[in-house]
Motif scaffolding. Structure first.
Motif, PDB file in Angstrom:
ATOM      1  N   SER A  14       0.824  -1.215   0.000  1.00 34.10           N
ATOM      2  CA  SER A  14       0.000   0.000   0.000  1.00 34.10           C
ATOM      3  C   SER A  14       0.856   1.262   0.000  1.00 34.10           C
ATOM      4  CB  SER A  14      -0.988  -0.002   1.173  1.00 34.10           C
ATOM      5  OG  SER A  14      -0.319  -0.219   2.377  1.00 34.10           O
ATOM      6  N   VAL A  15       2.111   1.144   0.464  1.00 33.62           N
ATOM      7  CA  VAL A  15       2.987   2.314   0.366  1.00 33.62           C
ATOM      8  C   VAL A  15       3.471   2.488  -1.069  1.00 33.62           C
ATOM      9  CG1 VAL A  15       5.175   3.322   1.081  1.00 33.62           C
ATOM     10  CG2 VAL A  15       3.761   2.180   2.757  1.00 33.62           C
ATOM     11  N   LEU A  16       3.971   1.397  -1.664  1.00 32.59           N
ATOM     12  CA  LEU A  16       4.678   1.536  -2.934  1.00 32.59           C
ATOM     13  C   LEU A  16       3.827   1.218  -4.158  1.00 32.59           C
ATOM     14  CD1 LEU A  16       8.083  -0.042  -1.854  1.00 32.59           C
ATOM     15  CD2 LEU A  16       7.559   2.371  -2.162  1.00 32.59           C
ATOM     16  N   VAL A  17       3.184   0.058  -4.135  1.00 33.16           N
ATOM     17  CA  VAL A  17       2.524  -0.400  -5.367  1.00 33.16           C
ATOM     18  C   VAL A  17       1.168   0.258  -5.552  1.00 33.16           C
ATOM     19  CG1 VAL A  17       1.734  -2.389  -6.652  1.00 33.16           C
ATOM     20  CG2 VAL A  17       3.716  -2.584  -5.161  1.00 33.16           C
ATOM     21  N   ASN A  18       0.331   0.170  -4.500  1.00 31.05           N
ATOM     22  CA  ASN A  18      -0.997   0.750  -4.629  1.00 31.05           C
ATOM     23  C   ASN A  18      -1.053   2.127  -3.979  1.00 31.05           C
ATOM     24  OD1 ASN A  18      -2.054  -1.496  -5.917  1.00 31.05           O
ATOM     25  ND2 ASN A  18      -2.311  -2.540  -3.955  1.00 31.05           N
ATOM     26  N   ASN A  19      -0.003   2.894  -4.186  1.00 29.86           N
ATOM     27  CA  ASN A  19       0.028   4.232  -3.584  1.00 29.86           C
ATOM     28  C   ASN A  19      -1.232   5.003  -3.955  1.00 29.86           C
ATOM     29  OD1 ASN A  19       0.685   7.156  -3.418  1.00 29.86           O
ATOM     30  ND2 ASN A  19       2.586   6.331  -2.613  1.00 29.86           N
ATOM     31  N   TYR A  20      -1.887   5.548  -2.919  1.00 32.48           N
ATOM     32  CA  TYR A  20      -3.203   6.155  -3.157  1.00 32.48           C
ATOM     33  C   TYR A  20      -3.153   7.320  -4.108  1.00 32.48           C
ATOM     34  CZ  TYR A  20      -6.484   3.463  -0.654  1.00 32.48           C
ATOM     35  OH  TYR A  20      -7.318   2.448  -0.329  1.00 32.48           O
ATOM     36  N   VAL A  21      -2.130   8.130  -3.976  1.00 38.93           N
ATOM     37  CA  VAL A  21      -2.070   9.313  -4.834  1.00 38.93           C
ATOM     38  C   VAL A  21      -1.584   8.939  -6.224  1.00 38.93           C
ATOM     39  CG1 VAL A  21      -1.043  11.584  -5.106  1.00 38.93           C
ATOM     40  CG2 VAL A  21      -1.583  10.739  -2.839  1.00 38.93           C
ATOM     41  N   LEU A  22      -0.492   8.157  -6.265  1.00 38.34           N
ATOM     42  CA  LEU A  22       0.205   7.986  -7.532  1.00 38.34           C
ATOM     43  C   LEU A  22      -0.300   6.814  -8.367  1.00 38.34           C
ATOM     44  CD1 LEU A  22       3.722   8.765  -6.117  1.00 38.34           C
ATOM     45  CD2 LEU A  22       2.291  10.262  -7.479  1.00 38.34           C
ATOM     46  N   SER A  23      -0.973   5.834  -7.743  1.00 38.98           N
ATOM     47  CA  SER A  23      -1.496   4.720  -8.537  1.00 38.98           C
ATOM     48  C   SER A  23      -3.011   4.721  -8.605  1.00 38.98           C
ATOM     49  CB  SER A  23      -1.039   3.384  -7.954  1.00 38.98           C
ATOM     50  OG  SER A  23       0.353   3.339  -7.909  1.00 38.98           O
ATOM     51  N   ARG A  24      -3.643   5.090  -7.495  1.00 38.99           N
ATOM     52  CA  ARG A  24      -5.105   5.053  -7.494  1.00 38.99           C
ATOM     53  C   ARG A  24      -5.721   6.421  -7.739  1.00 38.99           C
ATOM     54  NH1 ARG A  24      -7.098   0.623  -3.094  1.00 38.99           N
ATOM     55  NH2 ARG A  24      -5.329  -0.764  -3.297  1.00 38.99           N
ATOM     56  N   PHE A  25      -4.877   7.435  -7.744  1.00 32.38           N
ATOM     57  CA  PHE A  25      -5.317   8.807  -8.033  1.00 32.38           C
ATOM     58  C   PHE A  25      -6.429   9.281  -7.115  1.00 32.38           C
ATOM     59  CE2 PHE A  25      -3.774   6.959 -12.046  1.00 32.38           C
ATOM     60  CZ  PHE A  25      -2.574   7.614 -12.058  1.00 32.38           C
ATOM     61  N   LEU A  26      -6.254   8.998  -5.831  1.00 32.57           N
ATOM     62  CA  LEU A  26      -7.181   9.538  -4.831  1.00 32.57           C
ATOM     63  C   LEU A  26      -6.417  10.587  -4.014  1.00 32.57           C
ATOM     64  CD1 LEU A  26      -8.845   6.268  -3.557  1.00 32.57           C
ATOM     65  CD2 LEU A  26      -9.963   8.108  -4.808  1.00 32.57           C
ATOM     66  N   GLY A  27      -7.118  11.574  -3.521  1.00 27.86           N
ATOM     67  CA  GLY A  27      -6.474  12.603  -2.700  1.00 27.86           C
ATOM     68  C   GLY A  27      -5.564  13.514  -3.500  1.00 27.86           C
ATOM     69  N   ILE A  28      -5.928  13.728  -4.768  1.00 24.34           N
ATOM     70  CA  ILE A  28      -5.119  14.589  -5.632  1.00 24.34           C
ATOM     71  C   ILE A  28      -5.190  16.051  -5.165  1.00 24.34           C
ATOM     72  CG2 ILE A  28      -4.852  15.442  -7.989  1.00 24.34           C
ATOM     73  CD1 ILE A  28      -4.031  12.607  -7.748  1.00 24.34           C
ATOM     74  N   CYS A  29      -6.338  16.402  -4.602  1.00 22.47           N
ATOM     75  CA  CYS A  29      -6.540  17.807  -4.208  1.00 22.47           C
ATOM     76  C   CYS A  29      -5.494  18.297  -3.214  1.00 22.47           C
ATOM     77  CB  CYS A  29      -7.962  17.998  -3.696  1.00 22.47           C
ATOM     78  SG  CYS A  29      -8.179  19.406  -2.641  1.00 22.47           S
ATOM     79  N   PRO A  30      -5.314  17.610  -2.075  1.00 23.88           N
ATOM     80  CA  PRO A  30      -4.236  18.069  -1.181  1.00 23.88           C
ATOM     81  C   PRO A  30      -2.857  17.829  -1.780  1.00 23.88           C
ATOM     82  CG  PRO A  30      -5.235  16.081  -0.321  1.00 23.88           C
ATOM     83  CD  PRO A  30      -6.085  16.533  -1.462  1.00 23.88           C
ATOM     84  N   PHE A  31      -2.757  16.794  -2.631  1.00 25.04           N
ATOM     85  CA  PHE A  31      -1.470  16.480  -3.256  1.00 25.04           C
ATOM     86  C   PHE A  31      -0.975  17.668  -4.087  1.00 25.04           C
ATOM     87  CE2 PHE A  31       0.752  14.456  -6.955  1.00 25.04           C
ATOM     88  CZ  PHE A  31       1.881  14.062  -6.264  1.00 25.04           C
ATOM     89  N   LEU A  32      -1.892  18.307  -4.793  1.00 26.57           N
ATOM     90  CA  LEU A  32      -1.493  19.469  -5.591  1.00 26.57           C
ATOM     91  C   LEU A  32      -1.552  20.756  -4.774  1.00 26.57           C
ATOM     92  CD1 LEU A  32      -3.297  18.726  -8.944  1.00 26.57           C
ATOM     93  CD2 LEU A  32      -0.885  18.461  -8.428  1.00 26.57           C
ATOM     94  N   GLY A  33      -2.478  20.799  -3.812  1.00 26.99           N
ATOM     95  CA  GLY A  33      -2.719  22.052  -3.097  1.00 26.99           C
ATOM     96  C   GLY A  33      -1.731  22.354  -1.996  1.00 26.99           C
ATOM     97  N   VAL A  34      -1.318  21.354  -1.262  1.00 26.24           N
ATOM     98  CA  VAL A  34      -0.526  21.617  -0.057  1.00 26.24           C
ATOM     99  C   VAL A  34       0.916  21.156  -0.220  1.00 26.24           C
ATOM    100  CG1 VAL A  34      -0.751  21.637   2.456  1.00 26.24           C
ATOM    101  CG2 VAL A  34      -2.680  20.980   1.077  1.00 26.24           C
TER     102      VAL A  34
END
Lengths: 199, 276
Positions: A14-34
């Motif tokens: 879950s850290v590397l392969v199914n990374n939420y931001v980079l593989s599943r594209f969830l939580g993009i908003c804080p990823f770009l915003g903060v």
């Protein structure tokens, strides 16, 4: 030993392969915003990790003890949003009281997290993947750390972008999105690494 | 049919129950844990006048109260509240305070409609700020009051009115917050001590002849007041008389001698009287 190994696999994947931001594209908003400053990115990452842990610890029993027993599995999303939002609010009040310093550092991010899709995503995916309680805790810890990792990596990258001469057409959000896609591509390369790690 | 109804009602009941439970839990948590700090903030906020004038340098009374609660600032910054507020805040926070000095706003211009003229007709946005951006404004004197009343609009207590082309401060209503001094594009309003006896009603720093040409009431920098003053309280700097308010005794010798009448004896009302 076998359970420990399987937990480690869940954590690492879950850290590397199914990374939420980079593989599943969830939580993009804080990823770009903060992610403009490293300090903020770390603060946000830690807050998200804490909330993810707490959220899955609460939502797992709610799903299996209340919703499934009453045949209300389809109410999952609404109930989880409700519970997570209330939980974050409570966490904020508690932090303010017991650790003002921590509240000052993380407090501004907490309201942002209340309806964060990555947090909700972890809670729901833990159920869909059929994880047990311990497994879902470990998986949410991994997801939080993965989010933190993505934030830190991207904050570093963005500070480099800020200093470099970007062609006018790409300035601002455009180059940021392109950089994000490159990190995402790089993380695709990690697929399969965890499964073969413990064979 | 009945089965469907029961299903819907169960779903509804569960969500409402969870929502209610969470709501009550939140209320309980915030009641028991969130109390202390907001109480202090509330007390501080009650000490402040609440007109949000901004004289303290914060965005408003709430902002100042928050800064006070965190101990980041001094409790004597509230100008309108003056000594009472400062002492109240001092006792509340348990610190020693120096009372703020009583000041009132004064408009250093007497270029009314009969004394000065216009160099151009101005038709634009009727604020001093906009007018002054266009060649320094329509008035002949480039230092004087434009009379569009930016200060009057900014004044939290409506103490300023524009009469006869220039702004006047009603000193009985002035709370000394100093907001008007910041909004005047010509910087002709200054905060003077409440016990001031004599004031200069001009801001023109041009040479005497040039000043005289644009306004009958202008200070021409003749230095007569400087020589007359028995206490050495007046100095002409940049062709403009400047009064040292600490040395001035209000004897009126300069006022009597001034050829253009730009010096004036005044007595501002006391703050204690004002409240009564």
């Amino acid at each position: 030993m076998e359970t420990f190994k399987s937990l480690l696999v869940i954590l690492l994947s879950s850290v590397l392969v199914n990374n939420y931001v980079l593989s599943r594209f969830l939580g993009i908003c804080p990823f770009l915003g903060v992610s403009k400053k490293l300090g903020q990115a770390v603060g946000m990452g830690i807050s998200v990790t804490a909330v993810m842990l707490l959220a899955s610890a609460i939502t797992w029993p709610i799903q299996y003890l209340i919703l499934d027993n009453l045949g209300l599995g389809y109410m999952q999303t609404i109930v989880f949003i409700l519970v997570i939002a209330a939980l974050v609010q409570m966490l904020e009040v508690m932090l303010k009281k017991f650790s003002p310093a921590l509240h000052k550092a993380l407090g501004v991010y907490l309201p942002l997290i209340t309806t964060n899709c990555a947090v909700l995503g972890v809670a729901i995916n833990n159920i869909t993947d059929g994880y047990g309680f311990l497994e879902s805790i470990v998986s949410s810890l991994g997801c939080g750390l993965g989010f933190l990792l993505a934030m830190v990596l991207f904050a570093g990258l963005r500070s480099r972008i800020d200093e470099s001469e970007v062609p006018k057409q790409f300035r601002g959000l455009a180059v940021t999105l392109i950089a994000a896609s490159f990190i995402s591509l790089a993380f695709m390369g990690l697929a399969g690494i965890v499964d073969n790690l413990f064979v | 049919m009945l089965d469907v109804m029961i299903d819907i009602l169960t779903a509804l009941g569960v969500v409402v129950a969870i929502g209610l439970f969470m709501g009550i839990l939140l209320a309980v948590v915030s009641h028991f844990f969130g109390m202390e700090e907001s109480q202090k903030l509330k007390q501080i906020r009650e000490c402040l006048p609440g007109i949000n004038c901004g004289a303290c340098g914060f965005k408003g009374c709430d902002d100042y109260a928050a800064a006070l609660a965190e101990g980041n600032t001094k409790p004597n910054l509230c100008v309108p509240g003056a000594e009472d507020t400062a002492t109240a805040l001092g006792t509340l926070l348990g610190v020693e305070v120096e009372a703020p000095k009583d000041v009132v706003a004064f408009v250093h211009c007497n270029g009314n409609c009969t004394a000065t003229s216009k160099k151009a007709e101005y038709d634009g946005i009727s604020t001093c700020r906009a007018a002054s951006m266009l060649y320094g404004g329509p008035d002949a004197c480039r230092f004087g009051c434009l009379g569009f009343g930016d200060c009057a609009a900014a004044c939290p207590t409506e103490a300023i009115c524009v009469r006869d082309g220039i702004a006047h401060v009603d000193t009985t209503r002035c709370i000394g917050c100093g907001v008007c001094t910041g909004v005047c594009p010509k910087n002709i309003i200054s905060m003077v001590p409440q016990e001031t006896k004599t004031v200069v009603m001009c801001n023109n720093k041009d040479k005497g002849a040039d000043a005289r040409k644009v306004c009958k009431n202008a200070c021409i920098g003749c230095k007569k007041c400087e020589k007359t003053c028995p206490h050495g309280a007046i100095q002409v700097i940049n062709h403009l008389a400047v009064i040292d308010y600490e040395k001035c005794t209000g004897c009126g010798a300069c006022v009597a001698g001034c050829p253009t009448g730009c010096l004036k004896s005044v007595s501002f009302p006391d703050f204690a009287e004002k409240e009564a």
